[in-house]
Scaffold this motif. Structure first.
Motif, PDB file in Angstrom:
ATOM      1  N   UNK B  18       0.832  -1.216   0.000  1.00  0.00           N
ATOM      2  CA  UNK B  18       0.000   0.000   0.000  1.00  0.00           C
ATOM      3  C   UNK B  18       0.863   1.262   0.000  1.00  0.00           C
ATOM      4  N   UNK B  19       2.084   1.121   0.474  1.00  0.00           N
ATOM      5  CA  UNK B  19       3.091   2.177   0.343  1.00  0.00           C
ATOM      6  C   UNK B  19       2.656   3.515   0.907  1.00  0.00           C
ATOM      7  N   UNK B  20       3.015   4.571   0.192  1.00  0.00           N
ATOM      8  CA  UNK B  20       2.767   5.923   0.680  1.00  0.00           C
ATOM      9  C   UNK B  20       1.286   6.266   0.760  1.00  0.00           C
ATOM     10  N   UNK B  21       0.477   5.610  -0.055  1.00  0.00           N
ATOM     11  CA  UNK B  21      -0.962   5.864  -0.001  1.00  0.00           C
ATOM     12  C   UNK B  21      -1.530   5.450   1.349  1.00  0.00           C
ATOM     13  N   UNK B  22      -0.946   4.411   1.913  1.00  0.00           N
ATOM     14  CA  UNK B  22      -1.410   3.913   3.199  1.00  0.00           C
ATOM     15  C   UNK B  22      -2.521   2.892   3.026  1.00  0.00           C
ATOM     16  N   UNK B  23      -2.704   2.096   4.064  1.00  0.00           N
ATOM     17  CA  UNK B  23      -3.658   0.986   3.993  1.00  0.00           C
ATOM     18  C   UNK B  23      -5.095   1.498   3.934  1.00  0.00           C
ATOM     19  N   UNK B  24      -5.437   2.453   4.790  1.00  0.00           N
ATOM     20  CA  UNK B  24      -6.834   2.900   4.865  1.00  0.00           C
ATOM     21  C   UNK B  24      -7.278   3.547   3.560  1.00  0.00           C
ATOM     22  N   UNK B  25      -6.422   4.388   2.979  1.00  0.00           N
ATOM     23  CA  UNK B  25      -6.798   5.054   1.720  1.00  0.00           C
ATOM     24  C   UNK B  25      -6.887   4.036   0.589  1.00  0.00           C
ATOM     25  N   UNK B  26      -6.032   3.036   0.618  1.00  0.00           N
ATOM     26  CA  UNK B  26      -6.098   1.979  -0.392  1.00  0.00           C
ATOM     27  C   UNK B  26      -7.409   1.217  -0.273  1.00  0.00           C
ATOM     28  N   UNK B  27      -7.775   0.896   0.971  1.00  0.00           N
ATOM     29  CA  UNK B  27      -9.040   0.193   1.203  1.00  0.00           C
ATOM     30  C   UNK B  27     -10.213   1.045   0.710  1.00  0.00           C
ATOM     31  N   UNK B 184      -9.920 -13.671  -3.726  1.00  0.00           N
ATOM     32  CA  UNK B 184      -9.219 -12.785  -2.794  1.00  0.00           C
ATOM     33  C   UNK B 184      -7.985 -12.247  -3.501  1.00  0.00           C
ATOM     34  N   UNK B 185      -7.784 -10.949  -3.362  1.00  0.00           N
ATOM     35  CA  UNK B 185      -6.661 -10.319  -4.056  1.00  0.00           C
ATOM     36  C   UNK B 185      -5.822  -9.508  -3.083  1.00  0.00           C
ATOM     37  N   UNK B 186      -4.537  -9.477  -3.351  1.00  0.00           N
ATOM     38  CA  UNK B 186      -3.619  -8.669  -2.556  1.00  0.00           C
ATOM     39  C   UNK B 186      -2.933  -7.693  -3.508  1.00  0.00           C
ATOM     40  N   UNK B 187      -1.902  -8.175  -4.210  1.00  0.00           N
ATOM     41  CA  UNK B 187      -1.124  -7.273  -5.055  1.00  0.00           C
ATOM     42  C   UNK B 187      -1.909  -6.776  -6.269  1.00  0.00           C
ATOM     43  N   UNK B 188      -2.955  -7.493  -6.663  1.00  0.00           N
ATOM     44  CA  UNK B 188      -3.759  -7.038  -7.808  1.00  0.00           C
ATOM     45  C   UNK B 188      -4.504  -5.748  -7.499  1.00  0.00           C
ATOM     46  N   UNK B 189      -4.573  -5.376  -6.215  1.00  0.00           N
ATOM     47  CA  UNK B 189      -5.197  -4.106  -5.837  1.00  0.00           C
ATOM     48  C   UNK B 189      -4.223  -3.230  -5.040  1.00  0.00           C
ATOM     49  N   UNK B 190      -3.654  -3.807  -3.956  1.00  0.00           N
ATOM     50  CA  UNK B 190      -2.778  -3.005  -3.080  1.00  0.00           C
ATOM     51  C   UNK B 190      -1.545  -2.498  -3.812  1.00  0.00           C
TER      52      UNK B 190
END
Lengths: 212, 212
Positions: B18-27, B184-190
């Motif tokens: 999620x990097x600089x965007x952060x987890x919450x904003x990515x979600x 379920x996806x991880x890197x395909x979105x984050x």
């Protein structure tokens, strides 16, 4: 209400140091030697491994009256039906632990600076204070606070304090002189060829201090 | 009773990706794009850090109807009042999770081999099955099971299955053809520059599969 935890000789387990003897057998020997409380600590273990270690320890502690406290993993403490949990400043909040474990559980909190006493709530019933001296079993521990740091926290704390970090037979007198309710030991028992004798030596000097 | 979890597009967070965007904003972006469930996963985070991430995600999910599931740390799930927990084979038992979280919580379990279905109890309500394909976000994951392995587990499972592991837009058709309830996806979105657009593309192909 259950009686307060007897903090006088509080064993914290270290799976690596227990070596081939294993954690449960080390605990059994240490309890024969006079340990008054046992904390299961293995930050490298997954929940199932921690649960298995806890079950084996409970088998050894059964009938001894010595309680089992689980470090950090409140969920594993609940799963084990352990007697309590010991929490660090970065672990779950003591309020959640009190809620899940009930009023009779022991909920300990680690404190390494007097400023952290401000965050101690009613959910906590005793503190682990340290590291007092340099130690080798917790790589991520804070800087040692020394006997002066320990004495200050003990003096300002509303709760009984067990001192931890680099404490062996030679350190007991100084630590107990600070007003601590007891000593927590890791390598002074887990890392010894004869954990029972090691615990017995610590009990001996603790008794000398108590009667001094 | 709460309705079954909508597993169709299940986001598993990865703090590093999620990097600089952060987890919450990515979600938040991913939910705008159509994600139906969110699992907070950060095995490197301590309980307080995980709690903070969870609180921030809950702020973003509020009012969306998308549930928050916590990976592994049942104690943090309780602390957050999360909608559920997702457990691996080495995590706490699903029974403890069900007991602590109550009948309305979602309790998921990871399964990577058909033999593990024998250990699935009433406490579990859905399975995470995989890794289906080679993946990069879970270094300790089992070997990929492929579409054949996925199809076998889905066929033999008494519970809905969400497929995980190396799944992106190109893999959705094959995965859904196996009978899985979702991906379920991880890197395909984050790991994407535009997580909302990435989620939207996945929703698009999922809908094509559903109507095919």
């Amino acid at each position: 209400m259950r009686p307060p935890l007897d903090l006088s000789l509080y064993l914290v387990t270290d799976t690596r140091l227990c070596g081939d003897r294993g954690v449960a057998a080390t605990v059994a020997a240490a309890v024969r030697g006079g340990v008054t409380a046992v904390q299961l600590r293995d930050p490298g273990a997954d929940a199932r491994a921690l649960f298995s270690l806890g079950r084996a320890i409970q088998g050894e502690l059964h009938g001894t009256g010595v309680p089992l406290i689980v470090n950090d993993r409140l969920d594993v403490a609940v799963w084990l039906g352990a007697d309590g949990v010991h929490l660090g400043q970065r672990d779950v909040s003591p309020e959640v632990a009190r809620r899940l474990l009930g009023p009779d559980a022991y909920v300990g909190l680690s404190v390494s600076r007097a400023e952290q006493l401000a965050g101690v709530t009613d959910a906590v019933d005793h503190l682990g204070v340290g590291p007092v001296f340099p130690q080798t079993t917790k790589p991520d521990a804070d800087e040692p606070i020394g006997l002066d740091g320990l004495a200050r926290i003990v003096r300002e704390s509303p709760l009984p304090c067990v001192a931890i970090g680099g404490i062996g037979v030679a350190e007991v007198a100084g630590v107990m002189g600070s007003g601590a309710a007891g000593v927590a030991v890791v390598s002074a028992v887990c890392g010894r060829p004869d954990p029972e004798a090691a615990a017995r030596s610590l009990v001996h000097v603790l008794r000398q201090e108590a009667s001094a």
